[in-house]
Design a protein around this motif. Structure first.
Motif, PDB file in Angstrom:
ATOM      1  N   TYR A 238       0.831  -1.206   0.000  1.00 10.76           N
ATOM      2  CA  TYR A 238       0.000   0.000   0.000  1.00 10.76           C
ATOM      3  C   TYR A 238       0.866   1.256   0.000  1.00 10.76           C
ATOM      4  O   TYR A 238       0.560   2.226  -0.706  1.00 10.76           O
ATOM      5  N   GLU A 239       1.941   1.272   0.792  1.00 12.74           N
ATOM      6  CA  GLU A 239       2.825   2.443   0.824  1.00 12.74           C
ATOM      7  C   GLU A 239       3.348   2.775  -0.570  1.00 12.74           C
ATOM      8  O   GLU A 239       3.434   3.950  -0.949  1.00 12.74           O
ATOM      9  N   ILE A 240       3.706   1.744  -1.318  1.00 10.69           N
ATOM     10  CA  ILE A 240       4.246   1.955  -2.658  1.00 10.69           C
ATOM     11  C   ILE A 240       3.149   2.424  -3.608  1.00 10.69           C
ATOM     12  O   ILE A 240       3.276   3.452  -4.292  1.00 10.69           O
ATOM     13  N   LYS A 241       2.063   1.678  -3.673  1.00 10.97           N
ATOM     14  CA  LYS A 241       1.005   1.968  -4.640  1.00 10.97           C
ATOM     15  C   LYS A 241       0.331   3.316  -4.386  1.00 10.97           C
ATOM     16  O   LYS A 241      -0.128   3.975  -5.320  1.00 10.97           O
TER      17      LYS A 241
ATOM     18  N   ASN B 226       8.343  19.328  -3.027  1.00  3.33           N
ATOM     19  CA  ASN B 226       7.735  19.751  -4.286  1.00  3.33           C
ATOM     20  C   ASN B 226       7.275  18.550  -5.109  1.00  3.33           C
ATOM     21  O   ASN B 226       7.602  18.416  -6.299  1.00  3.33           O
ATOM     22  N   ILE B 227       6.531  17.665  -4.461  1.00  6.16           N
ATOM     23  CA  ILE B 227       5.987  16.487  -5.125  1.00  6.16           C
ATOM     24  C   ILE B 227       4.493  16.418  -4.876  1.00  6.16           C
ATOM     25  O   ILE B 227       3.942  17.163  -4.061  1.00  6.16           O
ATOM     26  N   SER B 228       3.816  15.502  -5.559  1.00  5.85           N
ATOM     27  CA  SER B 228       2.394  15.250  -5.348  1.00  5.85           C
ATOM     28  C   SER B 228       2.195  13.759  -5.110  1.00  5.85           C
ATOM     29  O   SER B 228       2.448  12.945  -6.011  1.00  5.85           O
TER      30      SER B 228
ATOM     31  N   LEU C 222       1.960  10.644  -7.837  1.00  7.48           N
ATOM     32  CA  LEU C 222       2.764   9.422  -7.741  1.00  7.48           C
ATOM     33  C   LEU C 222       1.867   8.189  -7.717  1.00  7.48           C
ATOM     34  O   LEU C 222       2.177   7.171  -8.340  1.00  7.48           O
ATOM     35  N   LYS C 223       0.752   8.291  -7.005  1.00  7.37           N
ATOM     36  CA  LYS C 223      -0.198   7.173  -6.960  1.00  7.37           C
ATOM     37  C   LYS C 223      -0.684   6.833  -8.367  1.00  7.37           C
ATOM     38  O   LYS C 223      -0.735   5.644  -8.747  1.00  7.37           O
TER      39      LYS C 223
END
Length: 239
Positions: free
Chosen positions: A115-118, A190-192, A196-197
């Motif tokens: 879950y952390e990755i996905k 500075n990411i979203s 990423l998901k």
């Protein structure tokens, strides 16, 4: 004013400031000694963790990862990636095959990472996703055991008390990280996380996640350490 502690929201450990002599000693030792174990740390991962015994407490964690081999990683966990970051625990990460070899009572202490990755919660700051993709696919199949030794989020100025077992976020109503906690991390780098998901949709889900992992999801139970007096033994107990 002299002698007063600087104002800060962070729990500052008590103690005297570093002396010039100590700075010189540390620099000299750093030049002479090899520090080989530390130099094996090859990755910085930022993610989130929850206390097994109180999942309303959620912390941002910074893992500095050493890969022992393809199936086993060991991480020094800090509360930030600043030079003043505090060492708050350790996490061991193992492959699914290695996890399956553990006895059931040991498997209960570990959490899954899919879950952390996905969900995009697990990030390697400043490393392009395309470079990370093979590693992310591997980590999605792993399990971790994380002990927190310094609960700075409750204001502890020193690492006191027993280590606390930490769990991994698992989604809505299953240890979901508060949006404001994620937003603060995203703004820093500075990411979203949402972007990423979406970018990780095609990362394969593990074919099977052992139900002994994330034990609290199935049983509503956690595991906690406490201290009790005991007779001294010549040998430590072996599992």
């Amino acid at each position: 004013m002299p002698g007063m502690e600087p104002e800060s929201d962070e729990p500052i450990p008590p103690g005297k400031p570093m002396s010039m002599e100590q700075h010189l000693l540390d620099k000299g030792a750093q030049m002479i000694q090899s520090l080989k174990p530390v130099k094996q740390m090859s990755q910085h991962v930022c993610t989130f963790a929850l206390y097994s015994h109180d999942m309303t407490r959620q912390i941002e964690t910074h893992h500095y990862v050493s890969r022992v081999n393809q199936d086993f990683l060991q991480c020094a966990v800090y509360d930030s990636d600043d030079s003043t970051g505090r060492l708050i625990g350790i996490e061991y990460i193992i492959s699914d095959g290695m996890y399956e070899s553990l006895p059931p009572e040991e498997q209960r202490l570990w959490h899954s990472h899919a879950y952390e990755i996905k969900s995009g919660l697990w990030v390697n700051p400043r490393v392009p996703e395309m470079v990370l993709r093979p590693e992310l696919e591997n980590i999605a199949k792993t399990y971790g055991k994380f002990w927190c030794t310094w609960q700075v989020d409750r204001g502890d100025r020193l690492p006191v008390g027993a280590p606390a077992l930490m769990m991994s976020p698992q989604g809505v109503n299953l240890g979901m990280v508060k949006p404001e906690v994620v937003r603060k991390r995203d703004d820093k780098y500075n990411i979203s996380t949402d972007a990423l998901k979406n970018a990780r949709v095609e990362i394969p889900e593990p074919e099977w996640i052992n139900p002994q992992a994330d034990y609290w999801k199935q049983h509503g139970k956690c595991f906690a350490i406490d201290f009790e007096p005991t007779e001294m033994k010549l040998r430590a107990p072996f599992p």
